[in-house]
Design an enzyme around this catalytic site. Structure first.
Site, PDB file in Angstrom:
ATOM      1  CG  HIS A   2       1.106   8.367   1.571  1.00 36.64           C
ATOM      2  ND1 HIS A   2       0.861   7.486   3.070  1.00 36.64           N
ATOM      3  CD2 HIS A   2      -0.039   8.128   1.273  1.00 36.64           C
ATOM      4  CE1 HIS A   2      -0.173   7.255   2.812  1.00 36.64           C
ATOM      5  NE2 HIS A   2      -0.997   7.515   1.758  1.00 36.64           N
ATOM      6  N   PRO A   3       4.350  11.366   3.577  1.00 38.84           N
ATOM      7  CG  PRO A   3       4.532  11.364   5.694  1.00 38.84           C
ATOM      8  CD  PRO A   3       3.836  11.129   4.709  1.00 38.84           C
ATOM      9  CG  PHE A  17       9.739   3.647  -1.746  1.00 44.99           C
ATOM     10  CD1 PHE A  17       9.893   3.505  -0.255  1.00 44.99           C
ATOM     11  CD2 PHE A  17       9.663   2.498  -2.475  1.00 44.99           C
ATOM     12  CE1 PHE A  17       9.987   2.253   0.159  1.00 44.99           C
ATOM     13  CE2 PHE A  17       9.733   1.225  -1.700  1.00 44.99           C
ATOM     14  CZ  PHE A  17       9.751   0.955  -0.455  1.00 44.99           C
TER      15      PHE A  17
HETATM   16  N1  LIG Z   1       6.321   6.899   1.634  1.00 47.42           N
HETATM   17  C1  LIG Z   1       5.654   6.048   2.530  1.00 47.42           C
HETATM   18  O1  LIG Z   1       5.622   4.890   2.462  1.00 47.42           O
HETATM   19  N2  LIG Z   1       4.935   6.879   3.552  1.00 47.42           N
HETATM   20  C2  LIG Z   1       4.237   5.805   4.196  1.00 47.42           C
HETATM   21  N3  LIG Z   1       3.978   4.568   4.461  1.00 47.42           N
HETATM   22  C3  LIG Z   1       3.068   4.260   5.373  1.00 47.42           C
HETATM   23  O2  LIG Z   1       2.797   3.049   5.845  1.00 47.42           O
HETATM   24  N4  LIG Z   1       2.684   5.282   6.070  1.00 47.42           N
HETATM   25  C4  LIG Z   1       3.362   6.436   5.451  1.00 47.42           C
HETATM   26  O3  LIG Z   1       3.344   7.806   5.741  1.00 47.42           O
END
Ligand SMILES: NC(=O)NC1=NC(=O)NC1=O
Length: 167
Positions: A69-70, A119
């Site tokens: 996840h970025p 996070f």
């Molecule tokens: N670090 C994140 O919380 N990333 C993300 N949350 C999401 O709902 N999509 C993501 O890419």
């Protein structure tokens, strides 16, 4: 033949169905389990099964999926489907005012220094301000609590993504 809706899960070949699920959460065992239990009577049944199958994710599985996840506020690059999901989910954060963007960057760095992983928050449907508030509140948690919350957010994102894919 282009499959749509629930058929993308029920009728695709196992490899394609697995690939679809892996864009929702990078947990191969989870993807396999959902594929093995096809066909699903309707989308709701598939989502309930996906959520149940995500319950027993191990620490290692959560870590591997988190790594995909970025960071919130870092525009997800990449042409693959999970990057596209992230861009859509984080749309509200794009172009947010510089002060919020700065506090998100600082909060992300502090969070990673404290907890050792990104996070993660279900960003879809949340404003940048709501996400920042969640980040600053969760920074006050102990590691075990945060671990549990991050895993729960991962499950929520996975099911939301699957719902989007099957719509
Ligand atoms: N670090 C994140 O919380 N990333 C993300 N949350 C999401 O709902 N999509 C993501 O890419």
């Amino acid at each position: 033949m282009t499959l749509t809706g629930l058929a993308r899960l029920n009728e695709a070949d196992a490899r394609e169905a697995r690939a679809l699920l892996l864009t929702c959460a990078a947990v191969p065992r989870w993807a396999e389990e959902i594929v093995q239990r096809r066909p699903y009577a309707d989308v709701e049944t598939a989502l309930v099964a996906a959520r149940a199958a995500a319950e027993p994710w191990s620490e290692e599985e959560v870590d591997a999926a988190l790594a995909r996840h970025p960071r919130i506020g870092e525009r997800p690059q990449g042409a693959d489907a999970d990057a596209a999901h992230s861009r859509r989910e984080q749309a509200a954060v794009d172009g947010t005012d510089p002060e919020v963007a700065r506090r998100l960057r600082e909060g992300n760095a502090a969070y990673e220094a404290r907890f050792g992983h990104v996070f993660l928050v279900r960003a879809a449907g949340r404003s940048a301000a709501e996400i920042l508030a969640a980040l600053e509140e969760r920074l006050t948690h102990d590691p075990a609590t945060e671990r549990r919350i991050a895993a729960e957010q991962l499950r929520e994102i996975a099911v939301l993504r699957l719902e989007k894919e099957l719509a």
